[in-house]
Scaffold this motif. Structure first.
Motif, PDB file in Angstrom:
ATOM      1  N   MET A   1       0.853  -1.181   0.000  1.00 41.58           N
ATOM      2  CA  MET A   1       0.000   0.000   0.000  1.00 41.58           C
ATOM      3  C   MET A   1       0.897   1.243   0.000  1.00 41.58           C
ATOM      4  N   ASP A   2       0.491   2.262  -0.676  1.00 41.12           N
ATOM      5  CA  ASP A   2       1.258   3.502  -0.772  1.00 41.12           C
ATOM      6  C   ASP A   2       1.298   4.212   0.583  1.00 41.12           C
ATOM      7  N   GLU A   3       2.471   4.719   0.962  1.00 45.34           N
ATOM      8  CA  GLU A   3       2.645   5.352   2.273  1.00 45.34           C
ATOM      9  C   GLU A   3       1.757   6.574   2.446  1.00 45.34           C
ATOM     10  N   SER A   4       1.538   7.331   1.398  1.00 42.22           N
ATOM     11  CA  SER A   4       0.696   8.528   1.514  1.00 42.22           C
ATOM     12  C   SER A   4      -0.755   8.164   1.830  1.00 42.22           C
ATOM     13  N   ILE A   5      -1.223   7.022   1.342  1.00 39.58           N
ATOM     14  CA  ILE A   5      -2.585   6.566   1.645  1.00 39.58           C
ATOM     15  C   ILE A   5      -2.675   6.170   3.118  1.00 39.58           C
ATOM     16  N   ILE A   6      -1.636   5.496   3.613  1.00 39.72           N
ATOM     17  CA  ILE A   6      -1.618   5.092   5.020  1.00 39.72           C
ATOM     18  C   ILE A   6      -1.620   6.329   5.917  1.00 39.72           C
ATOM     19  N   VAL A   7      -0.780   7.299   5.590  1.00 35.83           N
ATOM     20  CA  VAL A   7      -0.700   8.533   6.368  1.00 35.83           C
ATOM     21  C   VAL A   7      -2.062   9.233   6.368  1.00 35.83           C
ATOM     22  N   SER A   8      -2.675   9.323   5.205  1.00 32.05           N
ATOM     23  CA  SER A   8      -3.969   9.984   5.090  1.00 32.05           C
ATOM     24  C   SER A   8      -5.043   9.268   5.914  1.00 32.05           C
ATOM     25  N   SER A   9      -5.034   7.946   5.893  1.00 28.00           N
ATOM     26  CA  SER A   9      -6.048   7.213   6.660  1.00 28.00           C
ATOM     27  C   SER A   9      -5.822   7.361   8.162  1.00 28.00           C
ATOM     28  N   ILE A  10      -4.565   7.433   8.589  1.00 36.22           N
ATOM     29  CA  ILE A  10      -4.290   7.666  10.016  1.00 36.22           C
ATOM     30  C   ILE A  10      -4.785   9.043  10.430  1.00 36.22           C
ATOM     31  N   ILE A  11      -4.524  10.032   9.607  1.00 40.99           N
ATOM     32  CA  ILE A  11      -4.976  11.402   9.889  1.00 40.99           C
ATOM     33  C   ILE A  11      -6.507  11.439   9.986  1.00 40.99           C
ATOM     34  N   ASP A  12      -7.178  10.733   9.098  1.00 43.19           N
ATOM     35  CA  ASP A  12      -8.646  10.708   9.111  1.00 43.19           C
ATOM     36  C   ASP A  12      -9.207  10.086  10.390  1.00 43.19           C
ATOM     37  N   LYS A  13      -8.446   9.196  11.013  1.00 46.53           N
ATOM     38  CA  LYS A  13      -8.926   8.498  12.204  1.00 46.53           C
ATOM     39  C   LYS A  13      -8.632   9.241  13.499  1.00 46.53           C
ATOM     40  N   LEU A  14      -8.031  10.407  13.420  1.00 42.99           N
ATOM     41  CA  LEU A  14      -7.769  11.189  14.624  1.00 42.99           C
ATOM     42  C   LEU A  14      -9.096  11.656  15.223  1.00 42.99           C
ATOM     43  N   PRO A  15      -9.145  11.830  16.541  1.00 43.25           N
ATOM     44  CA  PRO A  15     -10.407  12.245  17.183  1.00 43.25           C
ATOM     45  C   PRO A  15     -10.855  13.634  16.736  1.00 43.25           C
ATOM     46  N   SER A  16     -12.114  13.903  16.926  1.00 39.34           N
ATOM     47  CA  SER A  16     -12.682  15.185  16.487  1.00 39.34           C
ATOM     48  C   SER A  16     -12.065  16.379  17.224  1.00 39.34           C
ATOM     49  N   SER A  17     -11.535  16.158  18.423  1.00 39.14           N
ATOM     50  CA  SER A  17     -10.903  17.251  19.166  1.00 39.14           C
ATOM     51  C   SER A  17      -9.610  17.716  18.493  1.00 39.14           C
ATOM     52  N   TRP A  18      -9.104  16.923  17.575  1.00 39.05           N
ATOM     53  CA  TRP A  18      -7.884  17.264  16.848  1.00 39.05           C
ATOM     54  C   TRP A  18      -8.222  17.857  15.472  1.00 39.05           C
ATOM     55  N   LYS A  19      -9.400  18.386  15.310  1.00 40.19           N
ATOM     56  CA  LYS A  19      -9.905  18.867  14.024  1.00 40.19           C
ATOM     57  C   LYS A  19      -8.940  19.850  13.344  1.00 40.19           C
ATOM     58  N   ASP A  20      -8.487  20.858  14.076  1.00 38.56           N
ATOM     59  CA  ASP A  20      -7.584  21.856  13.488  1.00 38.56           C
ATOM     60  C   ASP A  20      -6.253  21.233  13.084  1.00 38.56           C
ATOM     61  N   PHE A  21      -5.764  20.331  13.916  1.00 33.41           N
ATOM     62  CA  PHE A  21      -4.507  19.649  13.625  1.00 33.41           C
ATOM     63  C   PHE A  21      -4.644  18.811  12.349  1.00 33.41           C
ATOM     64  N   LYS A  22      -5.759  18.086  12.224  1.00 35.38           N
ATOM     65  CA  LYS A  22      -6.018  17.284  11.029  1.00 35.38           C
ATOM     66  C   LYS A  22      -6.056  18.173   9.788  1.00 35.38           C
ATOM     67  N   LYS A  23      -6.728  19.294   9.923  1.00 29.05           N
ATOM     68  CA  LYS A  23      -6.876  20.220   8.800  1.00 29.05           C
ATOM     69  C   LYS A  23      -5.509  20.718   8.330  1.00 29.05           C
ATOM     70  N   ASN A  24      -4.643  21.078   9.292  1.00 22.55           N
ATOM     71  CA  ASN A  24      -3.304  21.552   8.941  1.00 22.55           C
ATOM     72  C   ASN A  24      -2.496  20.477   8.233  1.00 22.55           C
TER      73      ASN A  24
END
Length: 92
Positions: A1-24
């Motif tokens: 699996m491509d590393e960028s896809i893995i990174v993106s899926s991990i970012i998507d699974k962060l809790p909602s309290s990390w919304k701004d961090f995810k966005k950045n």
């Protein structure tokens, strides 16, 4: 699996309290590696812990200061009233 896809899926699974961090992270122009993501997550978690500790300490200190000042102020006010009444009685 491509590393960028893995990174993106991990970012998507962060809790909602990390919304701004995810966005950045999602809007960065360059892709980040898993190692870089891990470092970013560790740093963010440390910053959040420090902020939580600071808020707790500030609230405790403010509470203690308020109690100490209110007791002194009320005692002082009582003495000032006594002095002013004594002066009023002397002149009248």
């Amino acid at each position: 699996m491509d590393e960028s896809i893995i990174v993106s899926s991990i970012i998507d699974k962060l809790p909602s309290s990390w919304k701004d961090f995810k966005k950045n992270l999602k809007h960065k122009k360059e892709d980040i590696s898993l190692e870089q993501l891990g470092n970013h997550l560790r740093l963010e978690e440390e910053y959040r812990k420090q902020d939580a500790e600071k808020e707790t300490n500030v609230q405790e200190k403010v509470h203690m200061v308020e109690e100490g000042q209110s007791n002194r102020t009320s005692k002082k006010r009582g003495k000032d009233k006594d002095k002013s009444q004594a002066h009023d009685g002397d002149t009248g």
